[in-house]
Every structure is written in C-alpha cells, then in structure tokens.
Design a protein around this motif. Structure first.
Motif, mmCIF file in Angstrom:
data_model
loop_
_atom_site.group_PDB
_atom_site.id
_atom_site.type_symbol
_atom_site.label_atom_id
_atom_site.label_comp_id
_atom_site.label_asym_id
_atom_site.label_seq_id
_atom_site.Cartn_x
_atom_site.Cartn_y
_atom_site.Cartn_z
ATOM 1 N N LEU A 216 0.832 -1.194 0.000
ATOM 2 C CA LEU A 216 0.000 0.000 0.000
ATOM 3 C C LEU A 216 0.871 1.249 0.000
ATOM 4 N N SER A 217 0.325 2.325 -0.530
ATOM 5 C CA SER A 217 1.017 3.602 -0.429
ATOM 6 C C SER A 217 1.023 4.061 1.028
ATOM 7 N N PHE A 218 1.827 5.088 1.314
ATOM 8 C CA PHE A 218 1.963 5.541 2.702
ATOM 9 C C PHE A 218 0.619 6.033 3.250
ATOM 10 N N LYS A 219 -0.111 6.789 2.465
ATOM 11 C CA LYS A 219 -1.406 7.302 2.928
ATOM 12 C C LYS A 219 -2.403 6.170 3.150
ATOM 13 N N ASP A 220 -2.452 5.228 2.199
ATOM 14 C CA ASP A 220 -3.357 4.084 2.362
ATOM 15 C C ASP A 220 -2.964 3.227 3.558
ATOM 16 N N ALA A 221 -1.667 3.083 3.788
ATOM 17 C CA ALA A 221 -1.200 2.307 4.939
ATOM 18 C C ALA A 221 -1.596 2.979 6.248
ATOM 19 N N LEU A 222 -1.506 4.306 6.298
ATOM 20 C CA LEU A 222 -1.950 5.036 7.500
ATOM 21 C C LEU A 222 -3.428 4.811 7.755
ATOM 22 N N ARG A 223 -4.233 4.926 6.697
ATOM 23 C CA ARG A 223 -5.679 4.733 6.862
ATOM 24 C C ARG A 223 -6.005 3.307 7.272
ATOM 25 N N ALA A 224 -5.337 2.334 6.637
ATOM 26 C CA ALA A 224 -5.611 0.935 6.969
ATOM 27 C C ALA A 224 -5.226 0.625 8.410
ATOM 28 N N SER A 225 -4.061 1.101 8.841
ATOM 29 C CA SER A 225 -3.622 0.843 10.213
ATOM 30 C C SER A 225 -4.532 1.530 11.222
ATOM 31 N N ALA A 226 -4.947 2.752 10.912
ATOM 32 C CA ALA A 226 -5.859 3.458 11.812
ATOM 33 C C ALA A 226 -7.196 2.731 11.925
ATOM 34 N N GLN A 227 -7.682 2.166 10.794
ATOM 35 C CA GLN A 227 -8.944 1.430 10.834
ATOM 36 C C GLN A 227 -8.804 0.144 11.642
ATOM 37 N N MET A 228 -7.669 -0.519 11.504
ATOM 38 C CA MET A 228 -7.443 -1.722 12.304
ATOM 39 C C MET A 228 -7.416 -1.403 13.790
ATOM 40 N N SER A 256 -1.072 -5.539 9.994
ATOM 41 C CA SER A 256 -1.994 -6.283 10.850
ATOM 42 C C SER A 256 -1.314 -6.806 12.099
ATOM 43 N N ARG A 257 -0.004 -7.046 11.993
ATOM 44 C CA ARG A 257 0.734 -7.558 13.150
ATOM 45 C C ARG A 257 0.986 -6.462 14.188
ATOM 46 N N VAL A 258 1.442 -5.303 13.730
ATOM 47 C CA VAL A 258 1.767 -4.247 14.694
ATOM 48 C C VAL A 258 0.516 -3.595 15.251
ATOM 49 N N SER A 259 -0.592 -3.659 14.514
ATOM 50 C CA SER A 259 -1.814 -2.997 14.975
ATOM 51 C C SER A 259 -2.439 -3.680 16.177
ATOM 52 N N LYS A 260 -2.005 -4.871 16.502
ATOM 53 C CA LYS A 260 -2.566 -5.590 17.646
ATOM 54 C C LYS A 260 -1.947 -5.160 18.969
ATOM 55 N N TYR A 261 -0.841 -4.417 18.911
ATOM 56 C CA TYR A 261 -0.107 -4.083 20.132
ATOM 57 C C TYR A 261 -0.423 -2.659 20.565
ATOM 58 N N ALA A 262 -0.484 -2.472 21.874
ATOM 59 C CA ALA A 262 -0.750 -1.138 22.401
ATOM 60 C C ALA A 262 0.380 -0.181 22.042
ATOM 61 N N ASN A 263 1.622 -0.629 22.206
ATOM 62 C CA ASN A 263 2.776 0.185 21.830
ATOM 63 C C ASN A 263 3.263 -0.307 20.470
ATOM 64 N N MET A 264 2.624 0.169 19.421
ATOM 65 C CA MET A 264 2.917 -0.341 18.086
ATOM 66 C C MET A 264 4.285 0.131 17.593
ATOM 67 N N ARG A 265 4.749 1.284 18.027
ATOM 68 C CA ARG A 265 6.059 1.761 17.596
ATOM 69 C C ARG A 265 7.169 0.860 18.135
ATOM 70 N N GLU A 266 7.048 0.450 19.384
ATOM 71 C CA GLU A 266 8.062 -0.428 19.976
ATOM 72 C C GLU A 266 8.073 -1.780 19.278
ATOM 73 N N HIS A 267 6.892 -2.296 18.951
ATOM 74 C CA HIS A 267 6.847 -3.590 18.266
ATOM 75 C C HIS A 267 7.393 -3.470 16.841
ATOM 76 N N ALA A 268 7.183 -2.329 16.192
ATOM 77 C CA ALA A 268 7.741 -2.128 14.858
ATOM 78 C C ALA A 268 9.265 -2.147 14.913
ATOM 79 N N ARG A 269 9.833 -1.538 15.928
ATOM 80 C CA ARG A 269 11.290 -1.567 16.080
ATOM 81 C C ARG A 269 11.780 -2.979 16.371
ATOM 82 N N HIS A 270 10.997 -3.735 17.134
ATOM 83 C CA HIS A 270 11.351 -5.131 17.383
ATOM 84 C C HIS A 270 11.333 -5.928 16.082
#
Length: 444
Positions: A216-228, A256-270
């Motif tokens: 997905l493009s960056f904008k679409d990815a933002l919208r998809a993650s926010a919806q999740m 879909s993986r990072v959206s399940k975590y409360a601290n999604m930024r930390e999991h993205a770095r992991h």
C-alpha cells in the motif's frame, strides 16, 4: 456347459450382479462382458463428473473453512477483530469478476511479494460467491505431489478407483502425472511471490494477464492501520502511527501484526531488529573466511553489492525529495510518499557481477521483481534493515576484504603445485615453457 460369474465391486452398488449360463460359444460368452463393460464405463465417467461438480458446488470449501477457523474461535470468545476487513485493494474488483466467471478465455497470474494480500483477495472473492465454481490448490514442484493435491481439490481420483481392468481396458494412468494434470478446461488464477513462474509462463503466455500486487502507499497504509486500531478499540497516537508505518511500510501482513499491540512503535522496532538479524544470518559477511564457505560468501558479497546500491539510491531519492520540498515542487502532504528504489534487471546483474544470484535472492524474499523486470527490496522493513547494516562504520572495508578473500581463494584453486621426489641438496631443476618460442625458467 461353462458357468461365467462376474461380481462387481461393492463400491458400485447400482450395477447388477450378472450370472449367466452359456454354451461353449465364445461370442455368446463375451457379449455380456462387452455390454457390461460399456455400461460400467459410461456410469463411471458420469460418476466422475458428478463428484467433480460437488467440488465446485456452492457452500462448504476447505480453504474458506481453514481461513475462517481463527475468526470463529475468536468470535466464540467475543475477541474477533476484523484486522483487514475494511482494507479493500484496487485489484479486488478484478478478482471478484474473475472468480464470478465474468472474465473468461484467459488465465491470470497474481505477482507480488509475500504478505501483500494476494491470497486474502482470492478468499474474499470466493466468500462473496460462497465458493461456487471455485477450488484452491497449492502447487508443488513434484508433479506427482501436485497431481494428488489437484485431485484433492477437484474431488477427482485420477481413475485410481476404476475397475476397467476387468474388461481388459488400458490403464488410464499409464501416461504419468503430466497427462493427468493436463486434462480439464478451467479459468486458472495463479498466485506467486517468486518471479520465475512469470519467466516460464510468459514464453507461451498469449492469453495470460498479469496482475501486480504491491504494498500500500503511505497514505493508504496510515488509513488501513488506523482502521485496524479502531476496530480493535485501541487508542491511537497519530505520531506513533506515522512512525510505525515509516518503519514497516505498506505491507498488509506487517500492518496487521503491529496494529494488535498497544505500543505499536516499539513492536515495529522489534520487527526491524528481527528482520536485520534474519538478513545477517542469511547473507552475513565473514572476514578471512575458509575456502569451505567460499561459494556462500561469494553469494553474500554479491548480494550486499546490490543491497548497498539500493541504500545509495534511497538516500539519493531522499535528497531529491528534500530539494523538491524546498523549491515548492513537492507539498508537505506528499513528503512521506517515497516508493521503494528500483533497478532494472540487467543493471542488477552488472552490479552483482553475476547472472544467477537474483533468482536465489527472490526466492529468499530479499528482493522482489515485477512484470517490468524492475528489481526492488522485498519490503520497506528489509530496506531499513539493510540500511542499518550498510551505514555501519567499516562496512565498505569489510565488504572489500571479503571480496578480496574470495578472489584469493579462487586464485589458489587455479594454482597448480608441482612436487618433485628424490631431490637431494645441490640438485638443479629446470622448467621449460614453450609458447611458439623457447624460454626457460631455472631454479635451484
């Protein structure tokens, strides 16, 4: 008088049991068997078609049942969250028409990296028609295994249950699995995350349509993650969301993986740390390597030549983007829309100095190749991991030392050693090389 008794297998209960008393006349003896064989073959062919039709009937489908099983388990505990339910890709409309049977006379190849949503789109299209007229089969390089999987998907046993040998008919399976697989008229939809099927199929692909599925493009990815996050009822910080998408990119499986975590930024770095560790374990460089791992280090060093070029191109794209923003050619809203760097297939061969390593990298999901023969990193996450490695201090020196070591080992392999026996002190050995003239090398 001769008594002839033919007992039909219990699996075919609709056929009668024939008991005939005849004279010694061979013709009269064979007539019942002849007509019985005709009746059996006709019934068997119709029975095969009936079973195959059940595989394409509306309702239950093993693939849909397997895909929906985790959903049912979560729904039973009121925990189900439709992570990608509202993420509809632009290719979904075409897939819906194909699965419904509106697009006929062609076959299709879905080409794209793993995790971009190819299988999900097919399952969603099947769900819309309740799997009517659709069957899924996982391919396999072994034709015999693929034949069995195809038969399972079509509810077809490839004449393994036939009793035609009773009537001295030739076994239909004598031709092998190739002919078994070739039978049938279908609209085929192939899905692959590797490039080699496209290279093989395009040779005779007069009716093949290729559908490229990318991130997905960056904008679409933002919208998809926010919806999740909204579906999961998890609070979302816009800054955290922006940073997370900047790390993992628009890959649906990562989002879909990072959206399940409360601290999604930390999991993205992991996830980035795990991706970097995996990349180093796959193509890590070994200085002063032994000759036993020379082939592996040759592949690794050539791979890093390509990955380093991707990183350089990424930095150049970022520099151009900054200049365009300063000059007003680029709006701040489009600042994050930076596609993955692409290099043409033939240029990658020149960079790597090898022609046979690209396919291995594609199969390992390090790179992705599209239908236009453009090569790019497999994902934004992998590019970020490669960028961290390439920009470490001393990386260029390490890469050069490994390549020099490979050259040394290859040079040693090309060197021939002569051993002389029974040579005493003071003896002289004369070597002569004649290349059209006479020259000699003398050593003592």
């Amino acid at each position: 008088m001769t008594s002839v008794y033919v007992q039909v297998s219990p699996a075919f209960e609709r056929l009668p049991v024939i008991s005939i008393n005849t004279s010694q006349n061979g013709v009269l003896t064979r007539l019942p068997v002849f007509f019985g064989g005709i009746a059996y073959v006709s019934w068997y062919k119709q029975n095969v078609l009936d079973k195959i039709e059940l595989a394409f009937a509306r309702g239950y489908d093993p693939a849909l049942e397997l895909a929906s099983n985790p959903r049912k388990q979560h729904e039973a505990r009121d925990e189900y969250v439709p992570w990608a339910q509202h993420v509809r890709r632009r290719e979904q409309t075409l897939l819906d028409r194909i699965i419904k049977g509106a697009e006929v006379g062609q076959y299709y190849l879905l080409l794209g990296p793993k995790g971009t949503g190819k299988g999900t789109m097919i399952l969603d299209a099947m769900q819309a028609v309740e799997a009517e007229g659709v069957a899924i089969c996982d391919a396999h390089p072994d034709l015999e295994v693929f034949r069995l999987r195809l038969g399972k998907a079509l509810n077809y046993e490839f004449n393994e249950d036939t009793q035609t040998s009773l009537f001295q008919r030739r076994d239909p399976r004598e031709a092998g699995p190739c002919l078994d697989i070739e039978r049938g008229i279908l609209t085929m939809v192939f899905s692959s995350d590797d490039f080699w099927p496209f290279l093989v199929m395009r040779k005779i692909a007069s009716r093949m349509q290729v559908v490229t599925v990318s991130d997905l493009s960056f904008k679409d990815a933002l919208r998809a993650s926010a919806q999740m996050r909204l579906n999961a009822k998890i609070p979302t910080d816009p800054e955290d969301l922006h940073d997370t998408v900047s790390i993992v990119g628009g890959r649906l499986s990562y989002l879909s993986r990072v959206s399940k975590y409360a601290n999604m930024r930390e999991h993205a770095r992991h996830m980035l740390a795990v991706e970097k560790a995996w990349l180093l374990s796959l193509v890590g460089l070994i200085p002063d390597c032994d000759d036993d791992v020379m082939d592996e280090q040759k592949w690794s060093s050539c791979s890093w030549l390509l990955l380093r070029e991707f990183v350089k191109q990424r930095r150049e794209d970022e520099r151009k983007r900054t200049e365009a923003l300063a000059s007003g050619e680029l709006s701040p809203e489009d600042l994050d829309e930076l596609p993955l760097p692409k290099i043409s297939y033939h240029k990658c061969r020149q960079i790597m100095t090898r022609a046979d390593f690209l396919e291995d990298l594609d199969r390992a999901n390090v790179i992705a190749i599209d239908m236009h023969h453009d090569v790019m990193p497999d994902s934004v996450l992998l590019l970020q991991a490669a960028q961290e490695v390439v920009e470490e201090e001393g990386f260029d020196d390490l890469l050069d030392s490994v390549r020099n070591r490979v050259d040394e080992i290859e040079s040693l392999h090309r060197t021939r050693e002569l051993t002389f026996k029974d040579v005493n002190a003071g003896d002289r050995i004369r070597l002569s090389v004649d290349k059209g003239g006479a020259s000699s090398v003398t050593s003592s």
